[in-house]
Design a protein around this motif. Structure first.
Motif, PDB file in Angstrom:
ATOM      1  N   MET A  13       0.820  -1.180   0.000  1.00  0.00           N
ATOM      2  CA  MET A  13       0.000   0.000   0.000  1.00  0.00           C
ATOM      3  C   MET A  13       0.872   1.254   0.000  1.00  0.00           C
ATOM      4  O   MET A  13       0.641   2.153  -0.778  1.00  0.00           O
ATOM      5  N   LEU A  14       1.874   1.301   0.872  1.00  0.00           N
ATOM      6  CA  LEU A  14       2.766   2.444   0.934  1.00  0.00           C
ATOM      7  C   LEU A  14       3.557   2.569  -0.369  1.00  0.00           C
ATOM      8  O   LEU A  14       3.745   3.675  -0.877  1.00  0.00           O
ATOM      9  N   ARG A  15       3.983   1.417  -0.934  1.00  0.00           N
ATOM     10  CA  ARG A  15       4.705   1.439  -2.207  1.00  0.00           C
ATOM     11  C   ARG A  15       3.826   2.044  -3.295  1.00  0.00           C
ATOM     12  O   ARG A  15       4.287   2.821  -4.116  1.00  0.00           O
ATOM     13  N   ASP A  16       2.540   1.691  -3.334  1.00  0.00           N
ATOM     14  CA  ASP A  16       1.620   2.212  -4.339  1.00  0.00           C
ATOM     15  C   ASP A  16       1.460   3.720  -4.204  1.00  0.00           C
ATOM     16  O   ASP A  16       1.454   4.444  -5.193  1.00  0.00           O
ATOM     17  N   LYS A  17       1.347   4.211  -2.970  1.00  0.00           N
ATOM     18  CA  LYS A  17       1.212   5.648  -2.757  1.00  0.00           C
ATOM     19  C   LYS A  17       2.491   6.375  -3.171  1.00  0.00           C
ATOM     20  O   LYS A  17       2.440   7.453  -3.740  1.00  0.00           O
ATOM     21  N   PHE A  18       3.657   5.762  -2.889  1.00  0.00           N
ATOM     22  CA  PHE A  18       4.915   6.366  -3.282  1.00  0.00           C
ATOM     23  C   PHE A  18       5.029   6.448  -4.805  1.00  0.00           C
ATOM     24  O   PHE A  18       5.450   7.462  -5.352  1.00  0.00           O
ATOM     25  N   LEU A  19       4.618   5.387  -5.508  1.00  0.00           N
ATOM     26  CA  LEU A  19       4.642   5.386  -6.966  1.00  0.00           C
ATOM     27  C   LEU A  19       3.707   6.462  -7.507  1.00  0.00           C
ATOM     28  O   LEU A  19       4.059   7.199  -8.423  1.00  0.00           O
TER      29      LEU A  19
ATOM     30  N   VAL B 123      11.693  -4.401  -4.056  1.00  0.00           N
ATOM     31  CA  VAL B 123      12.341  -4.088  -2.775  1.00  0.00           C
ATOM     32  C   VAL B 123      12.347  -2.591  -2.496  1.00  0.00           C
ATOM     33  O   VAL B 123      12.808  -2.154  -1.459  1.00  0.00           O
ATOM     34  N   GLY B 124      11.854  -1.788  -3.442  1.00  0.00           N
ATOM     35  CA  GLY B 124      11.761  -0.350  -3.248  1.00  0.00           C
ATOM     36  C   GLY B 124      13.044   0.411  -3.503  1.00  0.00           C
ATOM     37  O   GLY B 124      13.094   1.627  -3.323  1.00  0.00           O
ATOM     38  N   ALA B 125      14.100  -0.275  -3.945  1.00  0.00           N
ATOM     39  CA  ALA B 125      15.387   0.387  -4.150  1.00  0.00           C
ATOM     40  C   ALA B 125      15.425   1.197  -5.447  1.00  0.00           C
ATOM     41  O   ALA B 125      16.042   2.260  -5.500  1.00  0.00           O
ATOM     42  N   ASP B 126      14.791   0.708  -6.497  1.00  0.00           N
ATOM     43  CA  ASP B 126      14.798   1.395  -7.783  1.00  0.00           C
ATOM     44  C   ASP B 126      13.453   2.076  -7.997  1.00  0.00           C
ATOM     45  O   ASP B 126      12.425   1.419  -8.143  1.00  0.00           O
ATOM     46  N   VAL B 127      13.482   3.417  -8.013  1.00  0.00           N
ATOM     47  CA  VAL B 127      12.291   4.222  -8.226  1.00  0.00           C
ATOM     48  C   VAL B 127      12.646   5.270  -9.260  1.00  0.00           C
ATOM     49  O   VAL B 127      13.696   5.917  -9.154  1.00  0.00           O
TER      50      VAL B 127
ATOM     51  N   THR C 110      12.338  -7.332 -10.277  1.00  0.00           N
ATOM     52  CA  THR C 110      10.929  -7.157 -10.602  1.00  0.00           C
ATOM     53  C   THR C 110      10.340  -5.992  -9.829  1.00  0.00           C
ATOM     54  O   THR C 110      10.907  -5.526  -8.839  1.00  0.00           O
ATOM     55  N   GLY C 111       9.167  -5.554 -10.288  1.00  0.00           N
ATOM     56  CA  GLY C 111       8.471  -4.491  -9.593  1.00  0.00           C
ATOM     57  C   GLY C 111       7.203  -4.109 -10.321  1.00  0.00           C
ATOM     58  O   GLY C 111       6.715  -4.855 -11.175  1.00  0.00           O
ATOM     59  N   THR C 112       6.669  -2.948  -9.980  1.00  0.00           N
ATOM     60  CA  THR C 112       5.430  -2.474 -10.574  1.00  0.00           C
ATOM     61  C   THR C 112       5.671  -1.171 -11.330  1.00  0.00           C
ATOM     62  O   THR C 112       6.635  -0.453 -11.063  1.00  0.00           O
ATOM     63  N   PHE C 113       4.775  -0.895 -12.276  1.00  0.00           N
ATOM     64  CA  PHE C 113       4.835   0.357 -13.018  1.00  0.00           C
ATOM     65  C   PHE C 113       3.422   0.871 -13.234  1.00  0.00           C
ATOM     66  O   PHE C 113       2.439   0.128 -13.123  1.00  0.00           O
TER      67      PHE C 113
END
Length: 151
Positions: free
Chosen positions: A1-7, A55-59, A144-147
């Motif tokens: 959830m926090l990752r989604d808000k950060f994106l 892992v939140g390292a690459d944004v 891997t991650g989300t976009f």
């Protein structure tokens, strides 16, 4: 959830510039099944997006110039050089090739060597019912991650 808000925040900043104070009401829309209107939509145009690794390292945020002919997608992507040699280039550029079928977007982004980056990244996502947002996952040699991308 926090990752989604950060994106969502990263995309908002990339799209609208520096944000002061807070962003009220910003959140990621959930992907919905595409209806006939969305499936008939053409993705040609300018898009803004962002990605975040598992892992939140690459944004990072990116801009896409997209062309659609039939089901085929081609285009170019420009993003801030967040992992290559910034002495060579402040921005990384890549070419995109993929498909848009039944609301599903698939493409491979191949870096052109600027900034020392020349690997490929696979993206797979789904257009939402508005036809203005694609959300999904990426795989870059096991990272891997989300976009999300919007227009």
């Amino acid at each position: 959830m926090l990752r989604d808000k950060f994106l969502a925040l990263a995309i908002a900043i990339g799209t609208f510039g520096v944000v002061s104070g807070g962003i009220v009401g910003i959140g990621l829309a959930t992907a919905e099944p595409a209806d006939a209107q969305v499936m008939a939509q053409n993705l040609t145009g300018d898009w803004t997006g962002g990605y975040i690794s598992s892992v939140g390292a690459d944004v990072n945020t990116f801009d896409i110039k997209l062309q659609q002919r039939g089901q085929a997608l081609t285009g170019t992507i420009t993003e801030t050089n967040a992992f290559g040699d910034t002495g060579q280039a402040l921005f990384l550029t890549s070419n995109l090739a993929g498909t848009f079928v039944g609301g599903e977007v698939k493409f491979v982004k191949t870096y052109d060597g600027s900034g020392g980056a020349s690997h490929a990244v696979r993206y797979q996502g789904r257009m939402d019912s508005t036809g203005r947002r694609v959300r999904g996952t990426f795989n870059a040699e096991g990272n891997t991650g989300t976009f999300e991308m919007v227009r």
